[in-house]
Design a protein around this motif. Sequence first.
Motif, PDB file in Angstrom:
ATOM      1  N   ASN A  92      -2.082  -5.235   6.818  1.00  0.00           N
ATOM      2  CA  ASN A  92      -3.313  -6.012   6.782  1.00  0.00           C
ATOM      3  C   ASN A  92      -4.490  -5.081   6.539  1.00  0.00           C
ATOM      4  O   ASN A  92      -4.432  -3.880   6.801  1.00  0.00           O
ATOM      5  N   ALA A  93      -5.589  -5.635   6.018  1.00  0.00           N
ATOM      6  CA  ALA A  93      -6.706  -4.828   5.518  1.00  0.00           C
ATOM      7  C   ALA A  93      -7.250  -3.847   6.542  1.00  0.00           C
ATOM      8  O   ALA A  93      -7.487  -2.676   6.237  1.00  0.00           O
ATOM      9  N   SER A  94      -7.468  -4.299   7.789  1.00  0.00           N
ATOM     10  CA  SER A  94      -8.113  -3.425   8.763  1.00  0.00           C
ATOM     11  C   SER A  94      -7.181  -2.353   9.308  1.00  0.00           C
ATOM     12  O   SER A  94      -7.629  -1.459  10.030  1.00  0.00           O
ATOM     13  N   ALA A  95      -5.897  -2.413   8.970  1.00  0.00           N
ATOM     14  CA  ALA A  95      -4.942  -1.404   9.428  1.00  0.00           C
ATOM     15  C   ALA A  95      -4.610  -0.377   8.346  1.00  0.00           C
ATOM     16  O   ALA A  95      -3.861   0.564   8.604  1.00  0.00           O
ATOM     17  N   VAL A  96      -5.158  -0.555   7.147  1.00  0.00           N
ATOM     18  CA  VAL A  96      -4.883   0.398   6.063  1.00  0.00           C
ATOM     19  C   VAL A  96      -5.683   1.668   6.320  1.00  0.00           C
ATOM     20  O   VAL A  96      -6.906   1.634   6.412  1.00  0.00           O
ATOM     21  N   PRO A  97      -5.003   2.815   6.470  1.00  0.00           N
ATOM     22  CA  PRO A  97      -5.731   4.054   6.775  1.00  0.00           C
ATOM     23  C   PRO A  97      -6.521   4.559   5.585  1.00  0.00           C
ATOM     24  O   PRO A  97      -6.270   4.177   4.431  1.00  0.00           O
ATOM     25  N   ALA A  98      -7.505   5.406   5.866  1.00  0.00           N
ATOM     26  CA  ALA A  98      -8.294   6.015   4.801  1.00  0.00           C
ATOM     27  C   ALA A  98      -7.378   6.782   3.855  1.00  0.00           C
ATOM     28  O   ALA A  98      -6.377   7.377   4.273  1.00  0.00           O
ATOM     29  N   LYS A  99      -7.706   6.747   2.574  1.00  0.00           N
ATOM     30  CA  LYS A  99      -6.991   7.473   1.506  1.00  0.00           C
ATOM     31  C   LYS A  99      -5.651   6.837   1.157  1.00  0.00           C
ATOM     32  O   LYS A  99      -4.909   7.390   0.343  1.00  0.00           O
ATOM     33  N   VAL A 100      -5.319   5.705   1.767  1.00  0.00           N
ATOM     34  CA  VAL A 100      -4.160   4.921   1.339  1.00  0.00           C
ATOM     35  C   VAL A 100      -4.696   3.723   0.566  1.00  0.00           C
ATOM     36  O   VAL A 100      -5.662   3.086   0.985  1.00  0.00           O
ATOM     37  N   THR A 101      -4.096   3.417  -0.573  1.00  0.00           N
ATOM     38  CA  THR A 101      -4.636   2.404  -1.471  1.00  0.00           C
ATOM     39  C   THR A 101      -3.570   1.378  -1.851  1.00  0.00           C
ATOM     40  O   THR A 101      -2.402   1.511  -1.507  1.00  0.00           O
ATOM     41  N   ALA A 102      -4.016   0.364  -2.582  1.00  0.00           N
ATOM     42  CA  ALA A 102      -3.093  -0.656  -3.071  1.00  0.00           C
ATOM     43  C   ALA A 102      -2.041  -0.020  -3.975  1.00  0.00           C
ATOM     44  O   ALA A 102      -2.351   0.864  -4.777  1.00  0.00           O
ATOM     45  N   PHE A 103      -0.785  -0.454  -3.821  1.00  0.00           N
ATOM     46  CA  PHE A 103       0.322   0.107  -4.596  1.00  0.00           C
ATOM     47  C   PHE A 103       0.622  -0.794  -5.784  1.00  0.00           C
ATOM     48  O   PHE A 103       0.906  -1.985  -5.627  1.00  0.00           O
ATOM     49  N   ARG A 104       0.547  -0.230  -6.966  1.00  0.00           N
ATOM     50  CA  ARG A 104       0.831  -0.978  -8.204  1.00  0.00           C
ATOM     51  C   ARG A 104       1.862  -0.256  -9.061  1.00  0.00           C
ATOM     52  O   ARG A 104       1.895  -0.427 -10.272  1.00  0.00           O
ATOM     53  N   GLY A 105       2.687   0.548  -8.413  1.00  0.00           N
ATOM     54  CA  GLY A 105       3.662   1.341  -9.155  1.00  0.00           C
ATOM     55  C   GLY A 105       4.982   0.648  -9.412  1.00  0.00           C
ATOM     56  O   GLY A 105       5.904   1.263  -9.928  1.00  0.00           O
ATOM     57  N   ARG A 106       5.095  -0.615  -9.037  1.00  0.00           N
ATOM     58  CA  ARG A 106       6.339  -1.346  -9.269  1.00  0.00           C
ATOM     59  C   ARG A 106       5.994  -2.787  -9.637  1.00  0.00           C
ATOM     60  O   ARG A 106       5.308  -3.484  -8.881  1.00  0.00           O
ATOM     61  N   LYS A 107       6.446  -3.229 -10.804  1.00  0.00           N
ATOM     62  CA  LYS A 107       6.209  -4.603 -11.233  1.00  0.00           C
ATOM     63  C   LYS A 107       7.121  -5.553 -10.460  1.00  0.00           C
ATOM     64  O   LYS A 107       8.192  -5.178 -10.013  1.00  0.00           O
ATOM     65  N   GLY A 108       6.663  -6.775 -10.313  1.00  0.00           N
ATOM     66  CA  GLY A 108       7.490  -7.803  -9.696  1.00  0.00           C
ATOM     67  C   GLY A 108       7.427  -7.879  -8.191  1.00  0.00           C
ATOM     68  O   GLY A 108       8.175  -8.651  -7.575  1.00  0.00           O
ATOM     69  N   LEU A 109       6.562  -7.090  -7.561  1.00  0.00           N
ATOM     70  CA  LEU A 109       6.427  -7.211  -6.115  1.00  0.00           C
ATOM     71  C   LEU A 109       5.828  -8.578  -5.771  1.00  0.00           C
ATOM     72  O   LEU A 109       4.886  -9.028  -6.421  1.00  0.00           O
ATOM     73  N   VAL A 156       0.827  -1.204   0.000  1.00  0.00           N
ATOM     74  CA  VAL A 156       0.000   0.000   0.000  1.00  0.00           C
ATOM     75  C   VAL A 156       0.865   1.259   0.000  1.00  0.00           C
ATOM     76  O   VAL A 156       2.025   1.243   0.426  1.00  0.00           O
ATOM     77  N   ALA A 157       0.257   2.339  -0.480  1.00  0.00           N
ATOM     78  CA  ALA A 157       0.933   3.647  -0.506  1.00  0.00           C
ATOM     79  C   ALA A 157      -0.133   4.716  -0.703  1.00  0.00           C
ATOM     80  O   ALA A 157      -1.269   4.424  -1.090  1.00  0.00           O
ATOM     81  N   SER A 158       0.224   5.945  -0.452  1.00  0.00           N
ATOM     82  CA  SER A 158      -0.676   7.066  -0.706  1.00  0.00           C
ATOM     83  C   SER A 158      -0.745   7.319  -2.214  1.00  0.00           C
ATOM     84  O   SER A 158       0.249   7.140  -2.927  1.00  0.00           O
ATOM     85  N   PRO A 159      -1.911   7.741  -2.722  1.00  0.00           N
ATOM     86  CA  PRO A 159      -1.998   8.110  -4.146  1.00  0.00           C
ATOM     87  C   PRO A 159      -1.022   9.222  -4.519  1.00  0.00           C
ATOM     88  O   PRO A 159      -0.660   9.380  -5.682  1.00  0.00           O
ATOM     89  N   SER A 160      -0.586  10.001  -3.510  1.00  0.00           N
ATOM     90  CA  SER A 160       0.353  11.091  -3.782  1.00  0.00           C
ATOM     91  C   SER A 160       1.792  10.611  -3.945  1.00  0.00           C
ATOM     92  O   SER A 160       2.659  11.364  -4.398  1.00  0.00           O
ATOM     93  N   PHE A 161       2.048   9.357  -3.562  1.00  0.00           N
ATOM     94  CA  PHE A 161       3.412   8.828  -3.655  1.00  0.00           C
ATOM     95  C   PHE A 161       3.751   8.532  -5.112  1.00  0.00           C
ATOM     96  O   PHE A 161       2.989   7.875  -5.824  1.00  0.00           O
ATOM     97  N   VAL A 162       4.905   9.012  -5.549  1.00  0.00           N
ATOM     98  CA  VAL A 162       5.355   8.791  -6.926  1.00  0.00           C
ATOM     99  C   VAL A 162       6.628   7.959  -6.893  1.00  0.00           C
ATOM    100  O   VAL A 162       7.618   8.343  -6.252  1.00  0.00           O
ATOM    101  N   MET A 163       6.600   6.837  -7.593  1.00  0.00           N
ATOM    102  CA  MET A 163       7.752   5.945  -7.654  1.00  0.00           C
ATOM    103  C   MET A 163       8.650   6.351  -8.814  1.00  0.00           C
ATOM    104  O   MET A 163       8.228   6.391  -9.968  1.00  0.00           O
ATOM    105  N   ARG A 164       9.883   6.697  -8.496  1.00  0.00           N
ATOM    106  CA  ARG A 164      10.822   7.074  -9.551  1.00  0.00           C
ATOM    107  C   ARG A 164      11.338   5.823 -10.260  1.00  0.00           C
ATOM    108  O   ARG A 164      11.607   4.805  -9.642  1.00  0.00           O
TER     109      ARG A 164
END
Length: 293
Positions: free
Chosen positions: A243-260, A178-186
Amino acid sequence: MRRYDLELLHTLATVAETGSLSAASLRLSRSQSAVSEQIRKLEESCGQILFLRGKKGSTLTPVGQRLLGHARSMLSLNDAVYLDMQGISLAGELRLAITDYFQPAGLAAILKRLHDQYPALRLHVSVRKSVEIEQTSSADEFDIGLSMRIVGEPIINAQKPDSPHKCIPIRREPLAWVASPSFVMRELEPLPLIALPGTCSQQRYMLAILKESGVAHYVAHSASGVLGLQSALSAGLGVSCLNASAVPAKVTAFRGRKGLPILPEVEFNLIVPHVFNSAFAAEAAAMLAQQFR
C-alpha cells in the motif's frame, strides 16, 4: 509579514517523510505535479530552495530541515487548537493495536503528536496483524484497533447487527507492484517475490491473484514483518505489492514484467469494541479517526 499556508507545510512534511514527490502524491491523494507545485509555492514564499531533487528522490536542504521543524510544530499546534475548540480533551489509559502496514515511516510522529496534544492520555501501543485485530476485538485485549483489508473483502465480525464492535473507515490507499530501481528482472524468469508469512491477508491475496492471472512466480525472500519486507525491497531482492504509505523511500512502481494483474485499493478501519457502551472509547475513536486521516 507573510503567513505560511498550513496545507503547504503539510505537503513539505509529507515529502520529507516519504522521501519523494511520487510517494508523497500517493499519500496525499494528489497528482505528482500538484505536489510539485505546492513545494514550488512554498520555496517561492521562503525565497529558498527546500529540496534537492535527484534520481533517488527528494532530500531536504539545511534550510528545508529548519523549516520542517517549524512546520511540524505549527501543524501540531493547529491540531491542538482545533481539538480544543471542539471541546475534545482525553485523559486515561488507551490500548491501541495497529497493523504495521499503516504509515510505517510516519507512525512514530503521529504517536508523538498524540502524546503532545493529550498529555493526560496514556497510550499502550501494540503492532499486530489485521486478522488478529479483527478476530480478537471482542476479547478485551485492546480498546481500539486499526486494521487493513483489501477493498471488497469483508471485515471479520464487523458491521453485523449483533457485532460487539463498531467499524470506522479511515482512509483508502492504492496497492502497487513495487521494487528497487536496482532490481533487474531476468527475461523469462519467474517473478521473484518478497513475501510475508501466510497469516498475512495481503500476502495471501498477492499470491492468489498472481496464480489466478497465470503469472509464474516464486518466493525469493520471506520476511517476518513489514520492516523486513521493506529492507528486502530496498536491497533489490525481488518484487512485492504494498500500500502507498508503506512503500519505502527509493522503492518505486515495478514495470519490468508485462501482464501483472491490476491491484485494488486497501482500506484502513478503526475497530472499536463496545463503542456504544463507553463514552471514553467513542471520544477516543473520534480523535484517532481525525489524526489518522
